[in-house]
Write a protein that holds these residues in place. Structure first.
Motif, PDB file in Angstrom:
ATOM      1  N   THR A 193       0.926  -1.149  -0.201  1.00  0.00           N
ATOM      2  CA  THR A 193       0.016   0.068   0.190  1.00  0.00           C
ATOM      3  C   THR A 193       0.868   1.345   0.162  1.00  0.00           C
ATOM      4  O   THR A 193       0.402   2.313   0.166  1.00  0.00           O
ATOM      5  CB  THR A 193      -0.799   0.059   1.068  1.00  0.00           C
ATOM      6  OG1 THR A 193       0.058  -0.043   2.286  1.00  0.00           O
ATOM      7  CG2 THR A 193      -1.786  -1.155   1.262  1.00  0.00           C
ATOM      8  N   THR A 194       2.008   1.173  -0.098  1.00  0.00           N
ATOM      9  CA  THR A 194       2.915   2.379  -0.335  1.00  0.00           C
ATOM     10  C   THR A 194       3.424   2.696  -1.755  1.00  0.00           C
ATOM     11  O   THR A 194       4.247   3.519  -1.854  1.00  0.00           O
ATOM     12  CB  THR A 194       4.196   2.061   0.621  1.00  0.00           C
ATOM     13  OG1 THR A 194       5.147   1.150   0.039  1.00  0.00           O
ATOM     14  CG2 THR A 194       3.777   1.914   2.015  1.00  0.00           C
ATOM     15  N   THR A 195       2.823   1.949  -2.584  1.00  0.00           N
ATOM     16  CA  THR A 195       2.985   2.485  -4.054  1.00  0.00           C
ATOM     17  C   THR A 195       1.882   3.199  -4.685  1.00  0.00           C
ATOM     18  O   THR A 195       0.683   2.998  -4.428  1.00  0.00           O
ATOM     19  CB  THR A 195       3.308   1.247  -5.023  1.00  0.00           C
ATOM     20  OG1 THR A 195       2.251   0.288  -4.798  1.00  0.00           O
ATOM     21  CG2 THR A 195       4.777   0.346  -4.557  1.00  0.00           C
ATOM     22  N   ASN A 196       2.082   4.039  -5.784  1.00  0.00           N
ATOM     23  CA  ASN A 196       1.006   4.676  -6.210  1.00  0.00           C
ATOM     24  C   ASN A 196       0.226   3.910  -6.899  1.00  0.00           C
ATOM     25  O   ASN A 196       0.648   2.803  -7.874  1.00  0.00           O
ATOM     26  CB  ASN A 196       1.593   5.731  -7.311  1.00  0.00           C
ATOM     27  CG  ASN A 196       0.436   6.494  -8.069  1.00  0.00           C
ATOM     28  OD1 ASN A 196      -0.082   7.512  -7.333  1.00  0.00           O
ATOM     29  ND2 ASN A 196       0.402   6.342  -9.120  1.00  0.00           N
ATOM     30  N   PRO A 197      -1.267   3.895  -7.087  1.00  0.00           N
ATOM     31  CA  PRO A 197      -2.136   4.900  -6.503  1.00  0.00           C
ATOM     32  C   PRO A 197      -2.493   4.590  -4.924  1.00  0.00           C
ATOM     33  O   PRO A 197      -3.224   5.394  -4.439  1.00  0.00           O
ATOM     34  CB  PRO A 197      -3.149   4.879  -7.281  1.00  0.00           C
ATOM     35  CG  PRO A 197      -3.531   3.784  -7.705  1.00  0.00           C
ATOM     36  CD  PRO A 197      -2.019   2.964  -8.096  1.00  0.00           C
ATOM     37  N   HIS A 198      -1.848   3.447  -4.549  1.00  0.00           N
ATOM     38  CA  HIS A 198      -2.528   2.849  -3.274  1.00  0.00           C
ATOM     39  C   HIS A 198      -2.238   3.660  -2.174  1.00  0.00           C
ATOM     40  O   HIS A 198      -2.960   3.910  -1.279  1.00  0.00           O
ATOM     41  CB  HIS A 198      -2.264   1.494  -3.070  1.00  0.00           C
ATOM     42  CG  HIS A 198      -2.476   0.426  -4.381  1.00  0.00           C
ATOM     43  ND1 HIS A 198      -1.234  -0.004  -4.956  1.00  0.00           N
ATOM     44  CD2 HIS A 198      -3.468   0.342  -4.990  1.00  0.00           C
ATOM     45  CE1 HIS A 198      -1.818  -0.672  -5.979  1.00  0.00           C
ATOM     46  NE2 HIS A 198      -3.150  -0.431  -6.107  1.00  0.00           N
ATOM     47  N   ASN A 199      -1.109   4.563  -2.151  1.00  0.00           N
ATOM     48  CA  ASN A 199      -0.604   5.181  -1.114  1.00  0.00           C
ATOM     49  C   ASN A 199      -1.452   6.486  -0.623  1.00  0.00           C
ATOM     50  O   ASN A 199      -1.086   7.163   0.258  1.00  0.00           O
ATOM     51  CB  ASN A 199       0.755   5.600  -0.955  1.00  0.00           C
ATOM     52  CG  ASN A 199       1.295   6.221  -2.648  1.00  0.00           C
ATOM     53  OD1 ASN A 199       0.302   6.691  -3.065  1.00  0.00           O
ATOM     54  ND2 ASN A 199       2.599   6.210  -2.932  1.00  0.00           N
ATOM     55  N   ALA A 200      -2.312   6.702  -1.821  1.00  0.00           N
ATOM     56  CA  ALA A 200      -3.308   7.728  -1.540  1.00  0.00           C
ATOM     57  C   ALA A 200      -4.679   7.469  -1.025  1.00  0.00           C
ATOM     58  O   ALA A 200      -5.490   8.243  -0.483  1.00  0.00           O
ATOM     59  CB  ALA A 200      -3.472   8.645  -2.839  1.00  0.00           C
ATOM     60  N   ASN A 211      -2.351  -1.276   6.268  1.00  0.00           N
ATOM     61  CA  ASN A 211      -2.375  -2.689   5.687  1.00  0.00           C
ATOM     62  C   ASN A 211      -2.322  -3.647   6.765  1.00  0.00           C
ATOM     63  O   ASN A 211      -1.168  -3.857   7.178  1.00  0.00           O
ATOM     64  CB  ASN A 211      -0.807  -2.743   4.984  1.00  0.00           C
ATOM     65  CG  ASN A 211      -0.585  -3.910   4.005  1.00  0.00           C
ATOM     66  OD1 ASN A 211      -1.714  -4.591   3.707  1.00  0.00           O
ATOM     67  ND2 ASN A 211       0.428  -4.333   3.592  1.00  0.00           N
ATOM     68  N   GLY A 212      -3.536  -3.799   7.155  1.00  0.00           N
ATOM     69  CA  GLY A 212      -3.550  -4.646   8.547  1.00  0.00           C
ATOM     70  C   GLY A 212      -3.328  -4.038   9.760  1.00  0.00           C
ATOM     71  O   GLY A 212      -3.458  -2.835   9.998  1.00  0.00           O
ATOM     72  N   SER A 213      -2.064  -4.463  10.461  1.00  0.00           N
ATOM     73  CA  SER A 213      -1.583  -3.691  11.778  1.00  0.00           C
ATOM     74  C   SER A 213      -0.657  -2.666  11.394  1.00  0.00           C
ATOM     75  O   SER A 213      -0.160  -1.879  12.179  1.00  0.00           O
ATOM     76  CB  SER A 213      -1.008  -4.802  12.661  1.00  0.00           C
ATOM     77  OG  SER A 213      -0.055  -5.327  11.882  1.00  0.00           O
ATOM     78  N   ALA A 214      -0.299  -2.630   9.966  1.00  0.00           N
ATOM     79  CA  ALA A 214       0.812  -1.486   9.617  1.00  0.00           C
ATOM     80  C   ALA A 214       0.251  -0.423   9.120  1.00  0.00           C
ATOM     81  O   ALA A 214      -0.895  -0.322   8.269  1.00  0.00           O
ATOM     82  CB  ALA A 214       1.640  -2.274   8.325  1.00  0.00           C
ATOM     83  N   ASN A 215       0.400   0.812   9.623  1.00  0.00           N
ATOM     84  CA  ASN A 215      -0.025   2.099   9.178  1.00  0.00           C
ATOM     85  C   ASN A 215       1.480   2.786   8.850  1.00  0.00           C
ATOM     86  O   ASN A 215       1.887   3.775   9.613  1.00  0.00           O
ATOM     87  CB  ASN A 215      -0.742   2.782  10.280  1.00  0.00           C
ATOM     88  CG  ASN A 215      -1.795   2.182  10.853  1.00  0.00           C
ATOM     89  OD1 ASN A 215      -2.872   2.072   9.753  1.00  0.00           O
ATOM     90  ND2 ASN A 215      -2.208   1.746  11.780  1.00  0.00           N
ATOM     91  N   PRO A 216       1.668   2.722   7.551  1.00  0.00           N
ATOM     92  CA  PRO A 216       3.106   3.293   7.234  1.00  0.00           C
ATOM     93  C   PRO A 216       3.083   4.753   6.942  1.00  0.00           C
ATOM     94  O   PRO A 216       4.117   5.298   7.138  1.00  0.00           O
ATOM     95  CB  PRO A 216       3.223   2.771   5.872  1.00  0.00           C
ATOM     96  CG  PRO A 216       1.435   2.501   5.230  1.00  0.00           C
ATOM     97  CD  PRO A 216       1.032   1.962   6.583  1.00  0.00           C
ATOM     98  N   TYR A 217       2.039   5.598   7.179  1.00  0.00           N
ATOM     99  CA  TYR A 217       2.178   7.145   7.137  1.00  0.00           C
ATOM    100  C   TYR A 217       1.269   7.469   8.476  1.00  0.00           C
ATOM    101  O   TYR A 217       1.074   8.593   8.678  1.00  0.00           O
ATOM    102  CB  TYR A 217       1.370   7.458   6.063  1.00  0.00           C
ATOM    103  CG  TYR A 217       1.680   7.089   4.655  1.00  0.00           C
ATOM    104  CD1 TYR A 217       3.203   7.453   4.255  1.00  0.00           C
ATOM    105  CD2 TYR A 217       1.043   5.878   3.864  1.00  0.00           C
ATOM    106  CE1 TYR A 217       3.668   7.062   3.079  1.00  0.00           C
ATOM    107  CE2 TYR A 217       1.569   5.624   2.884  1.00  0.00           C
ATOM    108  CZ  TYR A 217       3.023   5.844   2.267  1.00  0.00           C
ATOM    109  OH  TYR A 217       3.394   5.376   1.093  1.00  0.00           O
TER     110      TYR A 217
END
Length: 335
Positions: free
Chosen positions: A131-138, A190-196
């Motif tokens: 989810t850190t790639t475009n367009p998913h990171n938006a 992304n599940g338990s991950a919140n990269p931003y």
């Protein structure tokens, strides 16, 4: 005697022929000289997993003193506002009324729409693993607290560093005529991950057309009101990933719907999914499509060539973003 029977027959025939069929259309609650199309569908507002509620309650306690107060007007005040403004003017969660674009887009008609409400697609959803790639990171998972304190899950998309587009029904309840009380936005979850990370908000905008929708029961939307089922949430952040909105949509276009479905959530959290399909029809500035959308995906983007052309409203409906929609969204972005 025979002549009289024939006369009675023709009178009854013409009465039946020209009498209104009330089951097909109902009178608009606010416009006695027009009719509202009765056809409706439900949007599946999905409650947040119980294990996450204490965490969200704690976040609300930490943030609520810093957030602006939600201003929910009385029913009489709401009616007064609606009567004094047009349906593409807008209302903020703090009670501010903004005059919208001058060009109306609502297509008034007394025609009865003949739509098939049976399932339009099979479940072809695919999980997004990065989810850190475009367009998913938006794209973002959105959770909100209703006025009665329950927590629900929706989806959204960043349009600039601090503006998230979502479905209006994730922002404002047209049955109770109340704004929801608190939104928390997690881009790229992304599940338990919140990269931003994530951000809290109590600021949002909806159209007065949505405020005036007046469904006869909770959780439904009339097809003629779908064009108003979009809203924005304003955040105090500088998220650097976003997508553009586009009015370039037409019958037959290939599209992809995204969102965070509640039925795919696990104990680890929520995951982003996509479904491909096409536009089957466009009526009343609303799209009918064949992508597979379930509860929690409400407000997630419908993309054509990586541009947002709509958001998920019901399982197969979404507002068509016209140039007037986009003018209004840009106005919200700048407030």
């Amino acid at each position: 005697m025979k002549t009289k029977l024939i006369s009675v027959f023709f009178v009854l025939f013409f009465l039946c022929l020209f009498s209104p069929i009330t089951s097909m259309a109902v009178e608009s609650p606010n416009e006695s000289d027009t009719t509202k199309i009765e056809i409706s569908d439900s949007f599946d507002v999905t409650k947040v997993e119980e294990d996450l509620v204490p965490i969200l309650e704690d976040k609300l306690e930490k943030h609520k003193e810093k957030l602006p107060k939600i201003n929910n007007y009385s029913s009489n005040k709401v009616k007064q506002i609606i009567n004094n403004y047009s349906e593409f003017d807008s209302l903020s969660s703090q009670g501010k009324v903004l005059e919208g674009p001058n060009e109306p887009i609502v297509k008034k008609s007394n025609e009865v729409i003949n739509l098939n409400l049976s399932p339009l697609a099979t479940d072809n959803r695919v999980k997004i693993t990065n989810t850190t790639t475009n367009p998913h990171n938006a794209m973002a998972h959105v959770v909100y607290s209703s006025p009665n304190g329950d927590w629900y899950t929706c989806s959204g998309t960043f349009l600039d560093e601090d503006t998230v587009i979502t479905a209006a029904h994730c922002v404002y309840n047209t049955y109770t005529n109340q704004f929801n009380q608190f939104w928390y936005v997690y881009p790229g979850q992304n599940g338990s991950a919140n990269p931003y990370g994530g951000w809290a908000s109590a600021s949002a905008y909806v159209t007065l057309g949505w405020v005036d929708a007046a469904p006869t029961e909770p959780g439904i939307v009339y097809f003629t009101d779908v064009q108003h089922d979009f809203a924005v949430i304003k955040l105090d952040t500088t998220h650097s990933h976003n997508l553009s909105v586009s009015s370039n949509s037409s019958f037959g276009d290939s599209i992809t719907s995204y969102g965070y479905p509640g039925d795919k959530a696990t104990s680890s959290g929520y995951y982003l999914y996509k479904s491909t399909g096409s536009i089957l029809d466009i009526e009343y500035d609303a799209l009918v499509h064949s992508t597979y959308v379930t509860g929690g995906m409400s407000g997630g983007p419908i993309l054509k060539n990586n541009n947002v052309i709509s958001v998920n409203s019901t399982a197969s409906w979404g507002p068509q973003l016209t140039s007037t929609h986009i003018d209004l969204i840009n106005q919200w972005k700048n407030n």
